[in-house]
Design a protein around this motif. Structure first.
Motif, PDB file in Angstrom:
ATOM      1  N   ILE A 228       0.821  -1.203   0.000  1.00 40.57           N
ATOM      2  CA  ILE A 228       0.000   0.000   0.000  1.00 40.57           C
ATOM      3  C   ILE A 228       0.856   1.255   0.000  1.00 40.57           C
ATOM      4  CG2 ILE A 228      -0.193   0.211   2.503  1.00 40.57           C
ATOM      5  CD1 ILE A 228      -2.975   0.800  -0.128  1.00 40.57           C
ATOM      6  N   ARG A 229       2.130   1.130   0.376  1.00 43.98           N
ATOM      7  CA  ARG A 229       3.010   2.292   0.394  1.00 43.98           C
ATOM      8  C   ARG A 229       3.331   2.799  -1.007  1.00 43.98           C
ATOM      9  NH1 ARG A 229       7.590  -0.386   4.047  1.00 43.98           N
ATOM     10  NH2 ARG A 229       7.159  -1.980   2.469  1.00 43.98           N
ATOM     11  N   GLN A 230       3.008   1.999  -2.010  1.00 40.80           N
ATOM     12  CA  GLN A 230       3.219   2.421  -3.394  1.00 40.80           C
ATOM     13  C   GLN A 230       2.020   3.163  -3.961  1.00 40.80           C
ATOM     14  OE1 GLN A 230       4.317  -1.088  -5.603  1.00 40.80           O
ATOM     15  NE2 GLN A 230       6.142  -1.479  -4.353  1.00 40.80           N
ATOM     16  N   GLY A 231       1.045   3.435  -3.124  1.00 39.61           N
ATOM     17  CA  GLY A 231      -0.147   4.153  -3.570  1.00 39.61           C
ATOM     18  C   GLY A 231      -1.316   3.222  -3.791  1.00 39.61           C
ATOM     19  N   LEU A 232      -2.486   3.815  -4.025  1.00 38.33           N
ATOM     20  CA  LEU A 232      -3.690   3.026  -4.242  1.00 38.33           C
ATOM     21  C   LEU A 232      -3.574   2.230  -5.529  1.00 38.33           C
ATOM     22  CD1 LEU A 232      -6.586   2.371  -3.295  1.00 38.33           C
ATOM     23  CD2 LEU A 232      -7.362   4.267  -4.745  1.00 38.33           C
ATOM     24  N   GLN A 233      -3.928   0.941  -5.464  1.00 38.32           N
ATOM     25  CA  GLN A 233      -3.873   0.044  -6.612  1.00 38.32           C
ATOM     26  C   GLN A 233      -5.212  -0.653  -6.762  1.00 38.32           C
ATOM     27  OE1 GLN A 233      -0.042  -2.167  -5.567  1.00 38.32           O
ATOM     28  NE2 GLN A 233      -0.164  -0.414  -4.195  1.00 38.32           N
ATOM     29  N   TYR A 234      -5.540  -1.031  -7.984  1.00 33.44           N
ATOM     30  CA  TYR A 234      -6.862  -1.628  -8.207  1.00 33.44           C
ATOM     31  C   TYR A 234      -7.003  -2.967  -7.482  1.00 33.44           C
ATOM     32  CZ  TYR A 234      -5.270  -5.227 -11.502  1.00 33.44           C
ATOM     33  OH  TYR A 234      -4.686  -6.332 -12.069  1.00 33.44           O
ATOM     34  N   GLU A 235      -5.872  -3.615  -7.140  1.00 27.40           N
ATOM     35  CA  GLU A 235      -5.954  -4.882  -6.409  1.00 27.40           C
ATOM     36  C   GLU A 235      -6.397  -4.698  -4.965  1.00 27.40           C
ATOM     37  OE1 GLU A 235      -2.395  -5.354  -9.304  1.00 27.40           O
ATOM     38  OE2 GLU A 235      -3.240  -3.811  -7.986  1.00 27.40           O
ATOM     39  N   CYS A 236      -6.291  -3.480  -4.431  1.00 30.51           N
ATOM     40  CA  CYS A 236      -6.661  -3.243  -3.038  1.00 30.51           C
ATOM     41  C   CYS A 236      -8.162  -3.412  -2.872  1.00 30.51           C
ATOM     42  CB  CYS A 236      -6.238  -1.837  -2.614  1.00 30.51           C
ATOM     43  SG  CYS A 236      -6.743  -1.398  -0.924  1.00 30.51           S
ATOM     44  N   ILE A 237      -8.583  -4.297  -1.971  1.00 25.24           N
ATOM     45  CA  ILE A 237     -10.001  -4.539  -1.748  1.00 25.24           C
ATOM     46  C   ILE A 237     -10.534  -3.769  -0.548  1.00 25.24           C
ATOM     47  CG2 ILE A 237      -9.898  -6.826  -2.812  1.00 25.24           C
ATOM     48  CD1 ILE A 237      -9.917  -8.027   0.017  1.00 25.24           C
ATOM     49  N   GLY A 238      -9.702  -2.950   0.081  1.00 25.85           N
ATOM     50  CA  GLY A 238     -10.172  -2.118   1.183  1.00 25.85           C
ATOM     51  C   GLY A 238     -10.476  -2.874   2.462  1.00 25.85           C
ATOM     52  N   CYS A 239      -9.770  -3.970   2.709  1.00 25.38           N
ATOM     53  CA  CYS A 239     -10.053  -4.770   3.907  1.00 25.38           C
ATOM     54  C   CYS A 239      -9.456  -4.164   5.166  1.00 25.38           C
ATOM     55  CB  CYS A 239      -9.542  -6.193   3.725  1.00 25.38           C
ATOM     56  SG  CYS A 239      -7.728  -6.322   3.644  1.00 25.38           S
ATOM     57  N   ALA A 240      -8.518  -3.220   5.028  1.00 26.18           N
ATOM     58  CA  ALA A 240      -7.904  -2.497   6.146  1.00 26.18           C
ATOM     59  C   ALA A 240      -7.022  -3.372   7.025  1.00 26.18           C
ATOM     60  CB  ALA A 240      -8.964  -1.813   7.009  1.00 26.18           C
ATOM     61  N   ALA A 241      -6.616  -4.552   6.529  1.00 22.32           N
ATOM     62  CA  ALA A 241      -5.697  -5.381   7.308  1.00 22.32           C
ATOM     63  C   ALA A 241      -4.359  -4.663   7.504  1.00 22.32           C
ATOM     64  CB  ALA A 241      -5.487  -6.725   6.615  1.00 22.32           C
ATOM     65  N   CYS A 242      -3.941  -3.906   6.494  1.00 21.45           N
ATOM     66  CA  CYS A 242      -2.671  -3.181   6.605  1.00 21.45           C
ATOM     67  C   CYS A 242      -2.749  -2.087   7.666  1.00 21.45           C
ATOM     68  CB  CYS A 242      -2.283  -2.590   5.259  1.00 21.45           C
ATOM     69  SG  CYS A 242      -3.550  -1.544   4.510  1.00 21.45           S
ATOM     70  N   ILE A 243      -3.921  -1.511   7.872  1.00 17.75           N
ATOM     71  CA  ILE A 243      -4.079  -0.489   8.917  1.00 17.75           C
ATOM     72  C   ILE A 243      -3.884  -1.113  10.292  1.00 17.75           C
ATOM     73  CG2 ILE A 243      -5.672   1.153   9.965  1.00 17.75           C
ATOM     74  CD1 ILE A 243      -6.951   1.589   7.282  1.00 17.75           C
TER      75      ILE A 243
END
Length: 465
Positions: free
Chosen positions: A275-290
């Motif tokens: 996610i540090r590389q910016g928003l990507q279409y693969e991101c499903i918004g699950c917020a596990a990285c948060i």
């Protein structure tokens, strides 16, 4: 080209899949995600077992062409209600996406929910992330074989029960279970149980992030619903860079940012992105990285929120939380909300005001109009009556529109609950009444035990010239 032969280069349209071993994330969003798992699965697995008025509460009986949804019974003529329901779901998806990005994908999408369940089973049987990686690298052994068999057996059991439950929405679940135990299922029931089970097993057990990356169309057109005020998962590069390992806050290098480059945000990501590389279409918004980043920030004594839900304008202009909330409630969102509330209100209003009685009049075109005893003119009709209510009623049939028009058949009929009946009727008019040709008449059907339950339908009475 040393020998004069043309060089051939191979261009790969898709990168080879690399196995992803997501680390288990713990935190506020992980708890919220599991709450969604429990809620959706309690509803999905539990609804077929709920009873309503002596029947299954939710049942889509395709054979009888009736959809039972608690106290509402929908017939093919009520297809408009199902269409409006799909429109409501679409507008709700537009609204949620405009406000908070792919929150549906990250928390409530069936692909996410079942992948979460299957990964939980995998962790329980094969161990944590590092243990699973070691196990897959090991040579074949009895222990490895036993764990793999146990995992896939558990996956298969969940998938089969899911397929059985799915078909239970179309065949009463108690009857379906009896047929399963007696091995008396029909071919279509076998097909759909196994098909849905195989889809669940394959998508959640094997394909996982590949479904979100390559098969789901939502990932492709979501950008058309995003703008710079949509809540997305963002990495605060101004605060986090330059990244690098360090100790506690008191001992950190003043030139370094808060990101210690631990890669925990990458390890917990179910699609394997950074996610540090910016928003990507693969991101499903699950917020596990948060959750993962916040746990690291807590350990090193740094403020939370290095990775957080935010909007692009807030990250660029360093807006306050109050200013960010004001931008979220923008005209686009208010219009979506207004339209959604309007459609939902109209939908439920139509359901409440819906008359549970339907009448279709079909004239017998084989006998346009004939003269019978006493010189009367007779037309023959078939009344198709449908009672969509959950109670039986006795109805009285009446006809009007021409002077002296009468019924030559019984004028009362009993219709069982959620039933339909074809009633042949003969209508007569005294000779000389009505104009030659077509005459407009009205059939009226009225319940004898409920004065408000009535319906009228226009028809044509033909008088020979």
């Amino acid at each position: 080209m040393s020998n004069g032969a043309p060089q051939v280069s191979v261009i790969k349209m898709y990168a080879a899949r690399e196995a992803i071993y997501p680390r288990e994330a713990k935190g506020r969003y992980a708890r919220l995600r599991w709450a969604c798992v429990w809620l959706t699965q309690l509803v999905f697995y539990g609804l077929p077992w709920a009873n309503w008025n002596g029947r299954q509460a939710v049942l889509f009986d395709l054979g009888a062409r009736k959809f039972y949804i608690f106290g509402v019974v929908l017939w093919p003529q009520d297809f408009i209600y199902l269409a409006v329901l799909l429109i409501i779901c679409a507008y709700a998806l537009f609204l949620f996406t405009a406000v908070s990005g792919r929150v549906w994908c990250g928390f409530a999408c069936p692909q996410t929910v079942y992948t979460e369940i299957f990964m939980w089973i995998e962790r329980k049987i094969e161990g944590a992330r590092t243990a699973r990686m070691r196990l897959d690298k090991q040579a074949g052994s009895a222990t490895k074989f036993a764990r793999k068999i146990a995992k896939h057996g558990a996956w298969g059991a969940v998938a089969l029960w899911t397929g059985l439950t799915f078909v239970g929405y179309f065949t009463p679940i108690t009857i379906l279970l009896h047929e399963v135990t007696a091995l008396a299922l029909g071919p279509w029931e076998w097909f759909w149980i196994l098909f849905y089970a195989l889809a669940t097993y394959g998508n959640a057990g094997w394909m996982r992030e590949q479904v979100c990356k390559y098969m789901c169309p939502y990932a492709r057109f979501q950008s058309s619903m995003f703008d710079k005020d949509t809540l997305i998962i963002t990495y605060d590069s101004e605060r986090g860079e330059p990244r690098g390992a360090r100790g506690k806050v008191g001992a950190q290098d003043a030139q370094r940012g808060d990101c210690i480059d631990c890669s925990m945000c990458v390890q917990v990501c179910p699609t394997g992105i950074d996610i540090r590389q910016g928003l990507q279409y693969e991101c499903i918004g699950c917020a596990a990285c948060i959750d993962a980043c916040n746990s690291v920030m807590t350990k090193i004594g740094a403020p939370l929120g290095l990775i957080r839900f935010s909007i692009d304008h807030a990250m660029t202009n360093r807006l306050s939380l109050k200013q960010m909330r004001q931008r979220v409630l923008r005209p686009r969102v208010l219009i979506y909300t207004g339209l959604l509330l309007l459609i939902v209100s109209a939908f439920f209003g139509a359901l409440i005001m819906r008359t549970p009685l339907k009448l279709d009049v079909i004239r017998d075109r084989g006998a346009m109009g004939r003269e019978v005893e006493e010189g009367m003119i007779e037309n023959v009709y078939r009344l198709q009556i449908m009672n969509t209510a959950e109670t039986s009623h006795r109805y009285k049939i009446a006809v009007s529109g021409i002077e002296s028009i009468t019924l030559a058949t019984p004028d009362e009929v009993v219709l069982e609950r959620t039933g339909s009946l074809a009633v042949p009727v003969r209508v007569r008019v005294t000779h000389g009444k009505g104009k030659p040709g077509s005459n407009k008449i009205v059939f009226e059907l009225k319940a004898l035990d409920d004065e408000y339950l009535q319906v009228k339908e226009n028809a044509v009475f033909f008088v020979p010239k």
